[in-house]
Write a protein that holds these residues in place. Structure first.
Motif, PDB file in Angstrom:
ATOM      1  N   PHE A 154     107.688  20.792  66.404  1.00  0.00           N
ATOM      2  CA  PHE A 154     106.454  21.523  66.152  1.00  0.00           C
ATOM      3  C   PHE A 154     105.363  21.055  67.117  1.00  0.00           C
ATOM      4  CE2 PHE A 154     108.241  21.148  61.684  1.00  0.00           C
ATOM      5  CZ  PHE A 154     108.902  22.359  61.767  1.00  0.00           C
ATOM      6  N   SER A 186     108.947  17.031  63.973  1.00  0.00           N
ATOM      7  CA  SER A 186     110.153  17.836  64.156  1.00  0.00           C
ATOM      8  C   SER A 186     110.870  18.047  62.830  1.00  0.00           C
ATOM      9  CB  SER A 186     111.121  17.150  65.130  1.00  0.00           C
ATOM     10  OG  SER A 186     110.568  17.077  66.425  1.00  0.00           O
ATOM     11  N   GLU A 223     104.469  30.230  62.614  1.00  0.00           N
ATOM     12  CA  GLU A 223     104.928  29.707  63.902  1.00  0.00           C
ATOM     13  C   GLU A 223     105.944  28.592  63.696  1.00  0.00           C
ATOM     14  OE1 GLU A 223     105.119  29.252  68.074  1.00  0.00           O
ATOM     15  OE2 GLU A 223     104.208  30.844  66.872  1.00  0.00           O
ATOM     16  N   ARG A 224     105.672  27.692  62.757  1.00  0.00           N
ATOM     17  CA  ARG A 224     106.604  26.601  62.460  1.00  0.00           C
ATOM     18  C   ARG A 224     107.938  27.144  61.946  1.00  0.00           C
ATOM     19  NH1 ARG A 224     104.226  21.528  61.480  1.00  0.00           N
ATOM     20  NH2 ARG A 224     105.695  21.103  59.795  1.00  0.00           N
ATOM     21  N   ASP A 268     109.261  30.076  62.534  1.00  0.00           N
ATOM     22  CA  ASP A 268     109.992  30.721  63.625  1.00  0.00           C
ATOM     23  C   ASP A 268     110.701  29.693  64.496  1.00  0.00           C
ATOM     24  OD1 ASP A 268     109.185  33.187  62.751  1.00  0.00           O
ATOM     25  OD2 ASP A 268     107.629  33.475  64.267  1.00  0.00           O
ATOM     26  N   ILE A 269     110.039  28.556  64.747  1.00  0.00           N
ATOM     27  CA  ILE A 269     110.637  27.497  65.566  1.00  0.00           C
ATOM     28  C   ILE A 269     111.907  26.965  64.897  1.00  0.00           C
ATOM     29  CG2 ILE A 269     110.294  25.134  66.403  1.00  0.00           C
ATOM     30  CD1 ILE A 269     107.305  25.899  66.796  1.00  0.00           C
ATOM     31  N   ALA A 309     113.964  21.075  65.737  1.00  0.00           N
ATOM     32  CA  ALA A 309     112.907  22.064  65.934  1.00  0.00           C
ATOM     33  C   ALA A 309     111.592  21.307  66.011  1.00  0.00           C
ATOM     34  CB  ALA A 309     112.889  23.054  64.779  1.00  0.00           C
ATOM     35  N   ARG A 346     112.317  35.840  70.576  1.00  0.00           N
ATOM     36  CA  ARG A 346     111.877  34.991  69.468  1.00  0.00           C
ATOM     37  C   ARG A 346     112.796  35.123  68.257  1.00  0.00           C
ATOM     38  NH1 ARG A 346     107.193  32.425  67.082  1.00  0.00           N
ATOM     39  NH2 ARG A 346     106.116  32.580  69.065  1.00  0.00           N
TER      40      ARG A 346
END
Length: 511
Positions: free
Chosen positions: A70, A52, A103-104, A106-107, A68, A158
């Motif tokens: 992952f 995280s 992706e990471r 964006d999270i 966040a 998103r």
């Protein structure tokens, strides 16, 4: 001034975190720390715990924290994924690693955005997007096979983009796809030619531009170097078998050149490139105080399809403040002269958020432009960069208001619609007033094709002249490498052979 500190114990997404916090706190003093922190009005701490990214915040009134998380087993390394890569070649591994890193990222941005909304009680029109190309994102979603509704849902959920901006991005992405449908991305390219001289330097400008009065004696030397670069690049691209699609002569102000100097430049382009079969050939006439009948007639001798006459504002008081040494009447006269000379595709640039301008003044500008009836209009939200005089000497202008809001942006769109124009490209910049965007509006068949290509990064853009930054797009649009020319005019003239060799090496390596 409100002071914000960010302690980065984990620096993986430092830039994105910094930019998103800055978007929520415009005008604040923001400092990044990596060890010890200083006293601040608001303090953020970025740490990593297991799988995280933990973002905590604290001020005098309250504390907050968000995490966040992952997907387990994903490496934070931007180049190598620790997941199974057996049977993949190096390029596939890198592509997969880039997808994982995105992706990471964006999270993290989703979690941070929600925290900032709670802290400030406000949302941003473009959500957690900190990049400059939201329409490129929308186009990528559509080209991946998504329906418009699915792409819109992705933007809203998103990236937290507002419904209004989502609709704008999707509309523009679809129009761009239609405009570019006949452009060969793989085998084509576009050309940018920079003329770095201006009648005077505007207050907000951070481009590589030079007052003509001080450089008048060196213009021919500059053109000699530029023509040498034109000849060399034409040979290099011909050897590569690439087809030229669009040409854009910008600046600076290209029409600071005298008619005979324009002839030297345009003759060189015509002699070295196939300019008879271009999708578009644009020259920024730009500043009304640089436009004359003789210059326009010279330009008409060549296959130029599109020009710009850029008032920025139609309020004389503002023109005086920002250092544009021309009058509103000169703008009208220059536009009428261009029509008289036969130009049937004229763009006008406007800036919203200029010092001292309120809604009524912007409305006045729009009414004046509407009366002239250009073929396209580009509406810029003021973005003050570090190199601009407005920022360097900001103490002088601290009493001035800089107003931009959604109501003003909506008014510009309504006026464009009343002129039978629709949006066809957009981009964003750092330090933009109101965290809005720049939008190009155009009538049918009058859109600026080069503008779309430079923003969507679909094909190589070869930039000539001082300060030119070439974008070499390759690997089916997945990779971009830059080749830079020096910004200083004297250095460019003296080091032109080096600039040419930089391009030759870059083009031969990547294209």
């Amino acid at each position: 001034m409100f002071k914000i500190g960010i302690l980065f114990e984990d620096r993986e997404f430092e830039h994105d975190i910094y930019e998103l916090i800055r978007a929520f706190y415009p005008g604040s003093e923001i400092h990044s720390f990596y060890e010890k922190e200083e006293a601040c009005d608001l303090f953020f701490k970025i740490t990593k715990q297991a799988d995280s990214c933990v973002i905590s915040c604290e001020n005098a009134e309250a504390k907050g924290v968000t995490s966040a998380e992952f997907i387990k087993g994903q490496s934070s390394d931007a180049l190598v994924s620790c997941m199974d890569t057996e049977g993949q070649d190096e390029s596939e591994q890198k592509e997969r690693a880039r997808a994982i890193r995105k992706e990471r990222k964006d999270i993290v941005k989703i979690a941070l955005y929600k925290l900032l909304v709670k802290l400030t009680g406000k949302t941003l029109p473009w959500g957690n997007l900190t990049g400059i190309r939201p329409a490129k994102l929308a186009m990528g979603l559509i080209e991946s096979g998504m329906k418009n509704t699915e792409a819109a849902q992705e933007l809203r959920e998103r990236y937290m983009v507002s419904p209004q901006k989502t609709a704008l991005a999707i509309t523009i992405a679809n129009r761009e796809r239609e405009i570019l449908k006949d452009i060969d991305y793989e085998n084509g390219y576009s050309l940018y030619v920079g003329i770095p001289f201006c009648p005077s330097i505007c207050l907000y400008c951070s481009f590589s531009s030079y007052p003509l009065k001080q450089w008048k004696d060196r213009v021919y030397l500059y053109l000699d170097a530029l023509c040498k670069e034109i000849h060399a690049v034409a040979q290099i691209m011909n050897e590569k078998g690439k087809k030229l699609d669009t040409v854009y002569i910008g600046g600076g102000t290209p029409t600071t050149l005298e008619p005979d100097q324009l002839k030297i430049l345009l003759d060189a382009l015509i002699a070295n490139f196939d300019c008879e079969h271009l999708a578009e050939f644009t020259i920024e006439a730009g500043r009304p105080d640089s436009i004359t009948r003789e210059k326009l007639q010279m330009i008409r001798n060549y296959p130029i399809t599109r020009i710009s006459v850029n008032p920025q504002t139609m309020n004389q008081e503002t023109l005086d403040i920002i250092g544009r040494r021309h009058t509103v009447d000169e703008t009208k006269q220059a536009f009428a002269l261009a029509r008289e000379c036969g130009f049937d595709n004229i763009n006008m640039d406007l800036i919203v958020g200029l010092p001292g301008e309120d809604r009524k003044m912007v409305e006045h500008t729009l009414d004046e432009v509407k009366a002239l009836a250009p073929d396209s209009v580009t509406v810029h939200s003021l973005a003050v960069k570090r190199a601009a005089r407005l920022n360097i000497f900001k103490d002088r202008y601290q009493e001035m208001t800089f107003e931009n809001n959604q109501e003003i942006m909506d008014m510009t769109m309504r006026t464009a619609c009343e002129m039978d124009m629709g949006p066809y490209y957009l981009y964003r910049q750092k330090n933009m007033k109101g965290n809005f965007e720049n939008v190009g509006y155009a009538k049918v068949d009058k859109a600026g094709i080069y503008n779309i290509l430079i923003m969507e990064e679909k094909q190589p853009i070869i930039a000539l002249g001082a300060g030119g930054s070439s974008k070499l797009v390759f690997d089916h649009g997945k990779r971009i490498e830059r080749v830079e020319n020096v910004k200083d005019v004297t250095n460019y003239i003296e080091r032109i052979d080096e600039m040419i060799e930089r391009k030759r090496k870059g083009i031969n390596t990547w294209l």
